[in-house]
Write a protein that holds these residues in place. Structure first.
Motif, PDB file in Angstrom:
ATOM      1  N   THR A 415      -6.730   6.889  -3.526  1.00 15.07           N
ATOM      2  CA  THR A 415      -7.839   6.772  -4.475  1.00 15.07           C
ATOM      3  C   THR A 415      -8.519   5.406  -4.384  1.00 15.07           C
ATOM      4  O   THR A 415      -7.850   4.375  -4.253  1.00 15.07           O
ATOM      5  CB  THR A 415      -7.322   6.966  -5.913  1.00 15.07           C
ATOM      6  OG1 THR A 415      -6.606   8.198  -5.974  1.00 15.07           O
ATOM      7  CG2 THR A 415      -8.469   6.973  -6.903  1.00 15.07           C
ATOM      8  N   GLY A 416      -9.854   5.413  -4.452  1.00 22.11           N
ATOM      9  CA  GLY A 416     -10.621   4.168  -4.502  1.00 22.11           C
ATOM     10  C   GLY A 416     -10.450   3.283  -3.293  1.00 22.11           C
ATOM     11  O   GLY A 416     -10.429   2.054  -3.418  1.00 22.11           O
ATOM     12  N   ARG A 419      -4.701   2.257  -2.944  1.00 19.72           N
ATOM     13  CA  ARG A 419      -4.093   1.350  -3.910  1.00 19.72           C
ATOM     14  C   ARG A 419      -2.586   1.601  -4.006  1.00 19.72           C
ATOM     15  O   ARG A 419      -2.108   2.714  -3.753  1.00 19.72           O
ATOM     16  CB  ARG A 419      -4.734   1.517  -5.289  1.00 19.72           C
ATOM     17  CG  ARG A 419      -4.431   2.837  -5.970  1.00 19.72           C
ATOM     18  CD  ARG A 419      -5.209   2.983  -7.260  1.00 19.72           C
ATOM     19  NE  ARG A 419      -4.748   4.121  -8.060  1.00 19.72           N
ATOM     20  CZ  ARG A 419      -5.344   4.562  -9.157  1.00 19.72           C
ATOM     21  NH1 ARG A 419      -6.443   3.947  -9.587  1.00 19.72           N
ATOM     22  NH2 ARG A 419      -4.858   5.592  -9.830  1.00 19.72           N
ATOM     23  N   SER A 439      -4.917  -3.162  -5.381  1.00 15.84           N
ATOM     24  CA  SER A 439      -5.623  -2.774  -4.169  1.00 15.84           C
ATOM     25  C   SER A 439      -4.684  -2.834  -2.971  1.00 15.84           C
ATOM     26  O   SER A 439      -3.924  -3.789  -2.814  1.00 15.84           O
ATOM     27  CB  SER A 439      -6.825  -3.690  -3.937  1.00 15.84           C
ATOM     28  OG  SER A 439      -7.450  -3.395  -2.705  1.00 15.84           O
TER      29      SER A 439
END
Length: 541
Positions: A415-416, A419, A439
């Motif tokens: 995700t993103g 992470r 992160s």
């Protein structure tokens, strides 16, 4: 303020100046036998405890030894004598019975010379309070008419409290120091009392923090009064204690967090702090044996435990131990490691992970059974190095099995942009999960991950390469709960079955029963990074 130069008077050491950096030196003249042509300075290190009692029968320590004085040469031999005490299994550390107090009659005692409450002293110990229906004392020094010192739980204020009278008789004043924090029932807490006879101060420290400091205190001692753990004059402790220590000096902040050799006043030595969490398990994989088939020989397919508890990581079929930038590491993927085309397992699809097992038999005749290594209803920490293939999606590095779900999970999410996550479940489902994130830059390279659950302060923390992402408050629904299953490496557990399979490598796994501080996480990361660099490789290899 305590005169620290007068405090550090034990453990005299002589070193040449060329071996010392950034420490405070106390010139005491040349040491006997020193080379007159070289500059030599003798200085002191912080004085250790004059008495120490484990109060836990950890592996290699009998119950008798747990009540013996571990420092007999420093303050005289002062063993504890038990009256009605019990031994509670798994009280603080799984696999280690600890002294239990029943709240009505059980206690431990030592000779009157153990503690002089008219002189500077410090008492430090771990305590677990299991009942708050009445006031309870866990340590005291008997005196005529009343104790010259007592510390425990005060029902009226619902606080930790220490008391010291100024006279032996019924007259005189009583100095009282109370904590600002409320005692957490059932959770282990570190408490310390510091009486400075020179400064006339009485300090109460909770988990290393000075929550109460009282001035104008003058202690008094009864030379005939016994030293007691588990009771006061008329109040009795209900719960447990562990690792009790007495000092003939005033403890300072670094006694709790730990001394570095470079710290002024350390004497050039690094010393672990009183809050250092005990090691509950460690697996470095140099001792690991790749798993060809699980049922051939139980001594194969395993990695031995580097801690005193002797638990093992058991590997599933196809799990491999290989050499890397971090030495020997655990390698997990979806294919058996065998490279012989004629072998029946060549190219076989596998589901690979490792799980902790405990030995129910004798060391020479082990009987291995899946089992927990951590008390998840108390504070704990996990430290591990990992590298993985981010293209394979969500993956779990370490988790704790608990029925049809994982109690906690440390792993990777795509995700993103990718992470790292540390998740802690609350309740019977996943609706009240607490998640700390960071992160994940370059997850295909080696990274150090550390996760901490602080049960008393209701927080979780996640660290990546020694750096904390900040504390995250536990979900309001979270309550302490003990996971029943094994610690898992390489997957997690869901109601629909195993999930989050790891495609990568794992190294230097360790678990701690307690809170690992920011400084200790940084120390672990730095030391293990240096070890890898000494092999001529960088973090990313």
């Amino acid at each position: 303020m305590t005169n620290h130069n007068a405090v550090f008077r034990l453990g005299r050491v002589t070193l040449t100046l060329t071996t010392i950096a950034a420490v405070t030196l106390l010139p005491l003249g040349p040491a006997a036998g020193a080379d007159p042509g070289r500059s030599v300075t003798t200085f002191d290190r912080p004085a250790p405890a004059t008495a120490r009692w484990r109060l836990e029968a950890v592996p290699g320590v009998t119950r008798e030894q747990a009540l013996a004085d571990g420092q007999p040469a420093l303050g005289g031999d002062t063993p504890l004598t038990g009256t009605g005490i019990s031994w509670q299994e798994d009280a603080r550390l799984l696999g280690a019975p600890a002294v239990g107090f029943d709240g009505t009659s059980s206690y431990l005692s030592a000779t009157p010379s153990t503690l002089d409450t008219s002189a500077t002293f410090s008492l430090a110990t771990w305590v677990r309070l299991t009942d708050t229906s009445v006031s309870r004392v866990f340590a005291s020094k008997a005196g005529s008419h009343r104790a010259t010192f007592s510390v425990g739980y005060d029902k009226a204020s619902n606080r930790w409290q220490v008391q010291m009278p100024s006279k032996l008789g019924k007259r005189g004043t009583i100095a009282v120091a109370r904590s600002t924090s409320t005692p957490a029932v059932g959770l282990w807490t570190h408490l310390a009392v510091v009486y400075d006879a020179t400064a006339h101060t009485l300090t109460l420290r909770v988990d290393g923090v000075a929550e109460a400091v009282v001035g104008n205190v003058t202690g008094v001692n009864d030379p005939a009064g016994e030293f007691r753990l588990g009771r006061g004059d008329s109040t009795w402790w209900q719960g447990n204690m562990a690792d009790a220590r007495l000092y003939a000096r005033a403890l300072v902040g670094q006694d709790f967090t730990g001394w570095l050799a470079s710290d002024p006043g350390s004497g050039g030595f690094s010393e672990p702090g009183l809050l250092r969490a005990p090691l509950a398990g460690a697996w470095r994989f140099e001792s690991g044996v790749p798993c060809y088939e699980e049922d051939i020989d139980p001594t194969l397919c395993s990695v031995s435990d580097g801690s005193s508890f002797g638990r093992q990581l058991t590997l599933t079929k196809g799990s491999f131990i290989t050499d890397s930038a971090r030495g020997m590491v655990l390698e997990l993927d979806d294919r058996h490691w065998i490279d012989d085309p004629s072998d029946p397992h060549f190219g076989e699809a596998t589901r690979e992970y490792a799980r902790t097992q405990i030995n129910l038999g004798e060391p020479g005749n082990p009987v291995w059974q899946d089992g927990s290594v951590l008390r998840t209803d108390q504070s704990f920490a996990v430290s591990v190095w990992a590298r993985l293939d981010p293209a394979r999606g969500a993956q779990t590095v370490v988790s704790q099995d608990d029925g049809d779900r994982s109690m906690f999970r440390l792993g990777y999410e795509p995700t993103g942009g990718g992470r790292w996550e540390f998740q802690v479940r609350a309740g019977a489902d996943d609706s009240a999960t607490t998640t700390a994130t960071a992160s994940a830059a370059g997850p295909g390279q080696w990274h150090h991950l550390a996760a901490v659950l602080d049960a008393r302060h209701r927080q979780v923390r996640l660290y990546v390469d020694g750096v904390s992402t900040g504390a995250v408050g536990l979900h309001p629904a979270w309550q302490p709960g003990q996971a029943t299953g094994s610690l898992l490496v390489g997957r997690s557990t869901t109601p629909t079955g195993p999930d989050g399979w790891l495609y990568g490598q794992v190294s230097d796994l360790a678990v701690y029963q307690g809170i690992v501080s920011d400084a200790d996480v940084q120390r672990i990361y730095s030391e293990q990074l240096v070890t890898a660099l000494s092999r001529g490789t960088g973090r990313g290899n």
